[in-house]
Design a protein around this motif. Structure first.
Motif, PDB file in Angstrom:
ATOM      1  N   TYR A   1      46.750  74.147  53.248  1.00 12.38           N
ATOM      2  CA  TYR A   1      48.146  74.330  53.669  1.00 12.38           C
ATOM      3  C   TYR A   1      48.797  73.010  54.059  1.00 12.38           C
ATOM      4  CZ  TYR A   1      47.940  79.358  53.321  1.00 12.38           C
ATOM      5  OH  TYR A   1      47.862  80.634  52.830  1.00 12.38           O
ATOM      6  N   ALA A   2      47.997  72.050  54.504  1.00 14.19           N
ATOM      7  CA  ALA A   2      48.557  70.708  54.755  1.00 14.19           C
ATOM      8  C   ALA A   2      49.026  70.081  53.450  1.00 14.19           C
ATOM      9  CB  ALA A   2      47.523  69.831  55.440  1.00 14.19           C
ATOM     10  N   GLY A   3      48.265  70.286  52.362  1.00 13.86           N
ATOM     11  CA  GLY A   3      48.669  69.774  51.052  1.00 13.86           C
ATOM     12  C   GLY A   3      49.937  70.437  50.558  1.00 13.86           C
ATOM     13  N   ILE A   4      50.037  71.750  50.749  1.00 12.16           N
ATOM     14  CA  ILE A   4      51.266  72.456  50.356  1.00 12.16           C
ATOM     15  C   ILE A   4      52.460  71.939  51.167  1.00 12.16           C
ATOM     16  CG2 ILE A   4      52.419  74.705  50.339  1.00 12.16           C
ATOM     17  CD1 ILE A   4      49.683  75.979  49.785  1.00 12.16           C
ATOM     18  N   GLY A   5      52.247  71.730  52.457  1.00  5.04           N
ATOM     19  CA  GLY A   5      53.316  71.221  53.306  1.00  5.04           C
ATOM     20  C   GLY A   5      53.744  69.813  52.925  1.00  5.04           C
ATOM     21  N   ALA A   6      52.772  68.970  52.532  1.00  9.24           N
ATOM     22  CA  ALA A   6      53.105  67.611  52.104  1.00  9.24           C
ATOM     23  C   ALA A   6      53.968  67.643  50.847  1.00  9.24           C
ATOM     24  CB  ALA A   6      51.823  66.822  51.853  1.00  9.24           C
ATOM     25  N   THR A   7      53.650  68.559  49.926  1.00 10.94           N
ATOM     26  CA  THR A   7      54.468  68.687  48.710  1.00 10.94           C
ATOM     27  C   THR A   7      55.891  69.105  49.054  1.00 10.94           C
ATOM     28  OG1 THR A   7      52.465  69.377  47.528  1.00 10.94           O
ATOM     29  CG2 THR A   7      54.572  69.767  46.449  1.00 10.94           C
ATOM     30  N   VAL A   8      56.023  70.041  49.988  1.00 12.30           N
ATOM     31  CA  VAL A   8      57.355  70.474  50.429  1.00 12.30           C
ATOM     32  C   VAL A   8      58.118  69.303  51.056  1.00 12.30           C
ATOM     33  CG1 VAL A   8      58.585  71.953  52.065  1.00 12.30           C
ATOM     34  CG2 VAL A   8      56.659  72.873  50.758  1.00 12.30           C
ATOM     35  N   PHE A   9      57.423  68.521  51.870  1.00 15.15           N
ATOM     36  CA  PHE A   9      58.083  67.406  52.568  1.00 15.15           C
ATOM     37  C   PHE A   9      58.560  66.341  51.584  1.00 15.15           C
ATOM     38  CE2 PHE A   9      57.653  63.139  54.454  1.00 15.15           C
ATOM     39  CZ  PHE A   9      58.609  63.229  55.450  1.00 15.15           C
ATOM     40  N   PHE A  10      57.689  65.928  50.666  1.00 18.93           N
ATOM     41  CA  PHE A  10      58.065  64.852  49.746  1.00 18.93           C
ATOM     42  C   PHE A  10      59.099  65.316  48.722  1.00 18.93           C
ATOM     43  CE2 PHE A  10      53.921  63.131  51.200  1.00 18.93           C
ATOM     44  CZ  PHE A  10      54.403  61.935  51.707  1.00 18.93           C
ATOM     45  N   THR A  11      59.112  66.608  48.410  1.00 19.30           N
ATOM     46  CA  THR A  11      60.192  67.137  47.570  1.00 19.30           C
ATOM     47  C   THR A  11      61.533  66.992  48.277  1.00 19.30           C
ATOM     48  OG1 THR A  11      58.674  68.734  46.569  1.00 19.30           O
ATOM     49  CG2 THR A  11      61.029  69.165  46.344  1.00 19.30           C
ATOM     50  N   ALA A  12      61.557  67.254  49.575  1.00 16.75           N
ATOM     51  CA  ALA A  12      62.792  67.092  50.356  1.00 16.75           C
ATOM     52  C   ALA A  12      63.206  65.626  50.425  1.00 16.75           C
ATOM     53  CB  ALA A  12      62.590  67.654  51.763  1.00 16.75           C
ATOM     54  N   VAL A  13      62.217  64.721  50.511  1.00 11.46           N
ATOM     55  CA  VAL A  13      62.534  63.278  50.520  1.00 11.46           C
ATOM     56  C   VAL A  13      63.182  62.871  49.200  1.00 11.46           C
ATOM     57  CG1 VAL A  13      61.530  60.962  50.576  1.00 11.46           C
ATOM     58  CG2 VAL A  13      60.738  62.700  52.191  1.00 11.46           C
TER      59      VAL A  13
END
Length: 366
Positions: free
Chosen positions: A28-40
Motif C-alpha cells: 500500500y505504500a507503493g500504491i500511495g507513492a504512485t498516487v503522490f507522484f501522479t499528483a506531482v
C-alpha cells in the motif's frame, strides 16, 4: 516517516494496516507513492499550461497546485474505493468507471507536457500561421483603403491628362504659327503677316490657358496626393495596430491546434505513458492478491453491516409485538361495562355544560 506518508496517500485504513505484515504495508505504500507522484506530474503539467494562459509564474503555480491537489484527491478516492472481492471480473466492472476517469485525467495531464516537449516544432507551425495571418491581415486592410486610393490616383491621372492635352494643343498652335511665318504651311507666304498674327494670338491665348490649367491642376494634384498619403498612413497605422494581436497568437488553444498539425504518433506514446502512470494504482490494486488488509477490512465492514441489520430487525420485531399487544389490550377493554358507564356519565355532564353555556349566550343577546 516517508512510508507512513505514502500509506496515507493510498487511502487505506492505517489502523487496520498497522495490524498487517510489513509486506502488506509495503504494497500500500507503493500504491500511495504512485498516487503522490501522479499528483506531482499533474501539478507540473497544469502549472505550465496555466503559465501559457496567464503569463504569470505565481498565478500559474498557485492554480497548478490546486489542480495537483484535486488530482491527488481523485486518485486517492479511486484507489481507496476499489474493494477486493476475489472475483476478477466483478472487480474490473467495479473499477471500470474509475478507469474511464483515469483516462480523462491522463489526457488532461499529458497534453500540457506534450506542448512543452514539442515546443520548438509548435513554434515553427505557429510562425507559419502568423506569417499567413499577417499577409491575410494586410490584404483585408488593403481592401478597405485600395478603392479610395485608386480612385484618387485616377483623379490625378485625369488632371495630368488635361495638362498633357492642353500642352499638345499649345504645341500644335506653336507649330502652326511658326510654319506660317516660314511660309511652309498655311498661306505659304514668308513673313509675319495678318494670318501669322492671328495664329500667334491663338497660341498665346492657349498658352495662358495652359499656365492657368497647370496652376489649378497642380494644386488639385498636391491636395489629392496628400489625401493618398493620409490613406496610406492610415493603412500602415492599422497594420501596425493589428500586428501585435497576430504576434500574440500563441495561447493555449493556438498551441493545442498547432500540436494537432504535427505527427500524431509521438503524442500518442506520451499519452500512453501518462495513461500507464495514472492507471497504475488502479491496476496495482486489481492485480494484487487479496491480502490480510482486505480480509480485516471486510471483517470490520461486515461486522458493522451485521450489527445494523440486527438492530433493524430487532426494532421491526419490537414494533410488531407492540402492535399485537395493543390490539389485545384494547380488545379486552372494549368488553368492560364499568368503563362504558363511566364514559357515558362524563358525556352526559359535558352535554349539560354545553347546553347551559348556549342558554347563557342566548340570554345575553336578548
Amino acid at each position: 516517516m516517508l512510508k507512513q506518508f505514502f500509506i496515507i496517500c493510498s487511502g487505506s485504513d492505517t489502523d487496520i494496516l498497522e495490524q498487517c505484515s510489513k509486506g502488506e504495508q509495503n504494497k500500500y505504500a507503493g500504491i500511495g507513492a504512485t498516487v503522490f507522484f501522479t499528483a506531482v506530474m499533474a501539478f507540473i503539467a497544469a502549472s505550465y499550461a496555466l503559465y501559457t494562459v496567464f503569463d504569470n509564474m505565481f498565478t500559474a503555480i498557485f492554480f497548478g497546485f490546486v489542480w495537483g491537489l484535486l488530482i491527488f484527491n481523485l486518485d486517492r478516492f479511486i484507489v481507496s474505493t476499489i474493494k477486493k472481492t476475489g472475483n476478477v471480473i466483478d472487480e474490473f466492472i467495479q473499477a471500470s468507471p474509475r478507469i474511464i476517469l483515469a483516462i480523462i485525467i491522463a489526457v488532461v495531464i499529458s497534453k500540457p507536457l506534450e506542448l512543452k516537449i514539442f515546443e520548438k516544432e509548435i513554434n515553427q507551425v505557429l510562425l507559419v500561421q502568423k506569417n499567413d495571418m499577417t499577409l491575410a491581415n494586410k490584404t483585408q486592410i488593403a481592401e478597405q483603403f485600395t478603392p479610395d486610393i485608386e480612385a484618387l490616383k485616377n483623379d490625378i491621372s485625369g488632371l495630368q491628362n488635361q495638362i498633357d492635352a492642353k500642352e499638345a494643343e499649345v504645341n500644335a498652335l506653336y507649330d502652326t504659327y511658326i510654319s506660317e511665318a516660314e511660309g511652309t504651311a498655311g498661306t505659304k507666304l514668308l513673313g509675319k503677316g495678318p494670318v501669322y498674327k492671328e495664329k500667334r494670338e491663338k497660341h498665346d491665348a492657349a498658352m495662358a490657358e495652359l499656365q492657368q490649367l497647370k496652376t489649378e491642376n497642380k494644386a488639385k494634384i498636391v491636395s489629392t496626393e496628400a489625401q493618398i498619403a493620409e490613406l496610406e498612413g492610415d493603412f500602415e497605422s492599422q497594420v501596425v495596430t493589428t500586428q501585435p494581436i497576430i504576434n500574440n497568437f500563441d495561447g493555449l488553444m493556438a498551441r493545442v491546434n498547432a500540436l494537432g498539425k504535427l505527427p500524431w504518433l509521438p503524442s500518442f506514446f506520451i499519452f500512453l505513458l501518462f495513461l500507464a502512470i495514472e492507471t497504475s494504482p488502479i491496476f496495482a490494486k486489481l492485480l494484487s492478491p487479496k491480502g490480510a488488509y482486505d480480509f480485516k477490512l471486510e471483517d470490520q465492514e461486515t461486522a458493522v453491516k451485521t450489527n445494523v441489520l440486527q438492530n433493524k430487525n430487532q426494532r421491526e420485531a419490537l414494533l410488531k409485538t407492540d402492535y399485537a399487544i395493543n390490539d389485545r389490550i384494547y380488545e379486552n377493554i372494549k368488553q368492560e361495562d364499568e368503563l362504558y358507564h363511566y364514559k357515558r356519565k362524563k358525556a352526559i355532564e359535558l352535554m349539560q355544560l354545553q347546553a347551559d353555556a348556549f342558554y347563557k349566550q342566548q340570554k345575553n343577546v336578548l
